[in-house]
Motif scaffolding. Structure first.
Motif, PDB file in Angstrom:
ATOM      1  N   HIS A 199       0.859  -1.189   0.000  1.00  0.00           N
ATOM      2  CA  HIS A 199       0.000   0.000   0.000  1.00  0.00           C
ATOM      3  C   HIS A 199       0.897   1.242   0.000  1.00  0.00           C
ATOM      4  O   HIS A 199       1.476   1.602   1.025  1.00  0.00           O
ATOM      5  N   CYS A 200       1.019   1.886  -1.139  1.00  0.00           N
ATOM      6  CA  CYS A 200       1.804   3.121  -1.271  1.00  0.00           C
ATOM      7  C   CYS A 200       0.856   4.306  -1.413  1.00  0.00           C
ATOM      8  O   CYS A 200      -0.216   4.185  -2.027  1.00  0.00           O
ATOM      9  N   THR A 201       1.251   5.444  -0.871  1.00  0.00           N
ATOM     10  CA  THR A 201       0.474   6.669  -1.083  1.00  0.00           C
ATOM     11  C   THR A 201       0.901   7.347  -2.382  1.00  0.00           C
ATOM     12  O   THR A 201       0.174   8.169  -2.929  1.00  0.00           O
ATOM     13  N   GLY A 202       2.108   7.017  -2.846  1.00  0.00           N
ATOM     14  CA  GLY A 202       2.631   7.614  -4.066  1.00  0.00           C
ATOM     15  C   GLY A 202       3.702   8.653  -3.799  1.00  0.00           C
ATOM     16  O   GLY A 202       4.391   9.094  -4.710  1.00  0.00           O
ATOM     17  N   THR A 203       3.870   9.029  -2.526  1.00  0.00           N
ATOM     18  CA  THR A 203       4.867  10.047  -2.172  1.00  0.00           C
ATOM     19  C   THR A 203       6.157   9.421  -1.662  1.00  0.00           C
ATOM     20  O   THR A 203       7.132  10.130  -1.395  1.00  0.00           O
ATOM     21  N   GLU A 204       6.178   8.109  -1.498  1.00  0.00           N
ATOM     22  CA  GLU A 204       7.342   7.442  -0.925  1.00  0.00           C
ATOM     23  C   GLU A 204       8.570   7.544  -1.839  1.00  0.00           C
ATOM     24  O   GLU A 204       8.448   7.554  -3.070  1.00  0.00           O
ATOM     25  N   ALA A 205       9.750   7.601  -1.203  1.00  0.00           N
ATOM     26  CA  ALA A 205      10.996   7.667  -1.961  1.00  0.00           C
ATOM     27  C   ALA A 205      11.423   6.284  -2.439  1.00  0.00           C
ATOM     28  O   ALA A 205      12.184   6.165  -3.397  1.00  0.00           O
ATOM     29  N   ALA A 206      10.955   5.235  -1.757  1.00  0.00           N
ATOM     30  CA  ALA A 206      11.342   3.873  -2.105  1.00  0.00           C
ATOM     31  C   ALA A 206      10.177   2.923  -1.838  1.00  0.00           C
ATOM     32  O   ALA A 206       9.334   3.190  -0.985  1.00  0.00           O
ATOM     33  N   LEU A 207      10.142   1.816  -2.550  1.00  0.00           N
ATOM     34  CA  LEU A 207       9.081   0.838  -2.368  1.00  0.00           C
ATOM     35  C   LEU A 207       9.061   0.325  -0.932  1.00  0.00           C
ATOM     36  O   LEU A 207       8.005   0.016  -0.389  1.00  0.00           O
ATOM     37  N   SER A 208      10.215   0.261  -0.329  1.00  0.00           N
ATOM     38  CA  SER A 208      10.318  -0.232   1.049  1.00  0.00           C
ATOM     39  C   SER A 208       9.681   0.713   2.059  1.00  0.00           C
ATOM     40  O   SER A 208       9.476   0.332   3.222  1.00  0.00           O
ATOM     41  N   ASP A 209       9.377   1.935   1.649  1.00  0.00           N
ATOM     42  CA  ASP A 209       8.709   2.883   2.555  1.00  0.00           C
ATOM     43  C   ASP A 209       7.197   2.672   2.583  1.00  0.00           C
ATOM     44  O   ASP A 209       6.504   3.254   3.412  1.00  0.00           O
ATOM     45  N   CYS A 210       6.686   1.850   1.666  1.00  0.00           N
ATOM     46  CA  CYS A 210       5.246   1.601   1.604  1.00  0.00           C
ATOM     47  C   CYS A 210       4.844   0.552   2.650  1.00  0.00           C
ATOM     48  O   CYS A 210       5.644  -0.299   3.027  1.00  0.00           O
ATOM     49  N   ARG A 211       3.585   0.629   3.091  1.00  0.00           N
ATOM     50  CA  ARG A 211       3.083  -0.391   4.009  1.00  0.00           C
ATOM     51  C   ARG A 211       2.920  -1.711   3.267  1.00  0.00           C
ATOM     52  O   ARG A 211       2.527  -1.738   2.107  1.00  0.00           O
ATOM     53  N   THR A 212       3.211  -2.815   3.953  1.00  0.00           N
ATOM     54  CA  THR A 212       3.122  -4.132   3.337  1.00  0.00           C
ATOM     55  C   THR A 212       3.068  -5.201   4.408  1.00  0.00           C
ATOM     56  O   THR A 212       3.302  -4.925   5.589  1.00  0.00           O
ATOM     57  N   GLN A 213       2.775  -6.420   3.985  1.00  0.00           N
ATOM     58  CA  GLN A 213       2.852  -7.538   4.918  1.00  0.00           C
ATOM     59  C   GLN A 213       4.317  -7.814   5.247  1.00  0.00           C
ATOM     60  O   GLN A 213       5.215  -7.384   4.516  1.00  0.00           O
ATOM     61  N   PRO A 214       4.598  -8.552   6.336  1.00  0.00           N
ATOM     62  CA  PRO A 214       5.993  -8.877   6.666  1.00  0.00           C
ATOM     63  C   PRO A 214       6.692  -9.596   5.511  1.00  0.00           C
ATOM     64  O   PRO A 214       6.047 -10.277   4.707  1.00  0.00           O
ATOM     65  N   TRP A 215       8.001  -9.450   5.454  1.00  0.00           N
ATOM     66  CA  TRP A 215       8.800 -10.063   4.395  1.00  0.00           C
ATOM     67  C   TRP A 215       8.467 -11.547   4.254  1.00  0.00           C
ATOM     68  O   TRP A 215       8.494 -12.304   5.227  1.00  0.00           O
ATOM     69  N   GLY A 216       8.143 -11.971   3.036  1.00  0.00           N
ATOM     70  CA  GLY A 216       7.907 -13.377   2.750  1.00  0.00           C
ATOM     71  C   GLY A 216       6.517 -13.869   3.087  1.00  0.00           C
ATOM     72  O   GLY A 216       6.163 -15.012   2.759  1.00  0.00           O
TER      73      GLY A 216
END
Length: 470
Positions: A199-216
């Protein structure tokens, strides 16, 4: 002699101005300066931090202090190897707002009951998360892959859209996002699926700054790998797409390019919403109809797509849900087609940018009634035709009466529309007009000096002169 303020964990170093500097900090044994074992400098010696109570909030302070973006993880148990010197900090407890780790609460420096098997680590978004696009025509188009735990893996297409793709393109320095294909558009990955439900707002500098489920953590397979096509990819259109066998470029049998081959789309569940996405992708205005059963003739190669299901907001047909590429139970007698509103033109009495307005619907040209017709509506026509601005909006068949259908009546444009078909109007063909009420336009571009309509020519010349003088 300066006394240490209570918020300092370490002996604070003071400058001539009396302002304290934060304790030195580094990350060791990681793949970049923004990932590794956390070490702090005290009494001129580097030492580690015990992982008792260590969490993402504490790691976030470290990442911010080092200018490394946001915390991706807070590994414990000496994930980045064991240190060999002092263990300086234990039971670190940050609120998350601190400017430096030394501002967080913790036991006194050096007071701990830990071993180096408990050394704390950090992974930050800054440069620790590596990102790449695979299997595309350039580095700016392809399957999205991210590096985690020294292993490349893919991103699931659940919730994947143009906003998320935009973050990826920006992070890679690839311009803006053209499309966000899912369903393994650029082939299936073979390793881990690292990210899902982004879930990205579109303002993030990197994909990793977006909300997401835990890795894997995901419920996906590699048939759902997400992809991106950026503006710097060299691909002129999001997914190569064309309309074939129609009377103009904005009508015909839908064909898509995949695996270096053109192929058709099966008409199972094909509707006006799907056709609308095609028209928008091709800059052909809005969808007039979504013909099925090979209305524009049968194709002869692959049938690439079936059961297409667009929400209607997609930038490209390839962003819509569908069966995997090439999977179908169709024949070319079921090839899908599209008719778009794109080919609007004035009749050419006074050059390409002035004349009676005609629109194409159901493969037939027809006119527009002048009820409520004004300069705002004319402006939309001129802009759609690339003819500059509207000089006038003559009614009463000033460019002569048409002879076919009167397709539009009671048109209401706000002036911001991209095409006349985007304006409100009565249903196609519904009107109380005759061809003596056919609407016309005179635009500023390419006005022919031998315009047949004297009133229009004189009026246009006057307005053109006024425009040039203003």
């Amino acid at each position: 002699m300066h006394r240490n303020p209570p918020e300092c964990l370490f002996p604070c170093v003071f400058t001539d101005s009396g302002i304290s500097e934060v304790a030195q900090l580094r990350l060791v044994n990681g793949s970049s300066r923004c990932a590794g074992r956390v070490e702090v400098l005290h009494n001129k010696k580097w030492g580690t931090v015990c992982d008792d109570g260590w969490d993402l909030q504490d790691a976030g302070v470290v990442c911010r202090q080092l200018g490394c973006g946001m915390a991706l993880s807070a590994p414990r148990g000496a994930r980045f190897g064991q240190g060999s010197d002092h263990i300086w900090l234990n039971n670190v407890n940050c609120t998350g707002t601190e400017a430096a780790l030394s501002n967080c609460r913790a036991r006194p420096v050096g007071d701990n009951n830990c071993t180096h098997g408990e050394d704390a680590g950090v992974e930050c978004s800054g440069t620790s998360l590596r990102l790449r696009l695979m299997n595309g025509p350039s580095r700016c188009a392809g399957r999205v892959e991210v590096l985690h735990n020294q292993q490349w893996g893919t991103v699931c297409d659940d919730n994947w859209d143009i906003t998320h793709a935009g973050v990826v393109c920006r992070q890679l320095g690839c311009g803006t996002a053209l499309s966000a294909p899912g369903r393994a558009r650029f082939g299936r990955g073979s390793d881990r699926i690292w990210l899902d439900d982004i879930h990205c707002t579109g303002t993030e500098a990197a994909l990793s700054d977006c909300r997401t489920q835990p890795w894997g953590d995901n419920n996906c397979n590699h048939g759902e790998d997400a992809s991106v096509v950026c503006s710097e990819s060299g691909i002129s259109e999001m997914t190569p797409l064309q309309l074939v066998n129609g009377s103009h470029r904005c009508a015909g049998r839908v064909e898509v390019f995949h695996n270096q081959q053109w192929g058709t789309v099966c008409d199972d569940s094909w509707d006006l919403q799907d056709a609308g996405v095609v028209c928008r992708q091709l800059s052909c205005g809005t969808a007039l109809s979504a013909p099925t059963r090979a209305h524009f003739g049968q194709g002869s190669d692959h049938i690439w797509l079936n059961n297409v299901n667009c929400a209607g907001t997609e930038v490209a047909l390839s962003d819509c849900r569908a069966q995997p590429w090439g999977e179908n139970n169709c024949t070319h007698g079921e090839d899908a087609s599209v008719e778009c509103s794109g080919n609007l033109h004035p009749s050419r009495h006074c050059g390409p940018c002035a004349g009676r307005v005609e629109v194409l619907h159901n493969r037939q040209w027809g006119t527009v009634c002048d009820d409520s017709w004004d300069i705002t509506h004319a402006g939309v026509v001129c802009r759609q035709l690339g003819c500059g601005t509207a000089l006038s909006a003559p009614g009463r068949a000033q460019f002569g009466p048409g002879s076919d259908h009167i397709w539009l009546d009671d048109v209401h444009c706000t002036g911001t529309e991209v095409a006349l078909s985007d304006c409100r109007a009565r249903p196609w063909g519904e009107n109380n007009c005759n061809h003596g009420e056919d609407a016309g336009v005179v635009c500023s571009g390419n006005l022919h000096p031998s315009c047949h309509c004297g009133w229009c020519r004189d009026r246009a010349g006057k307005l053109l002169a006024e425009t040039q003088l203003s």
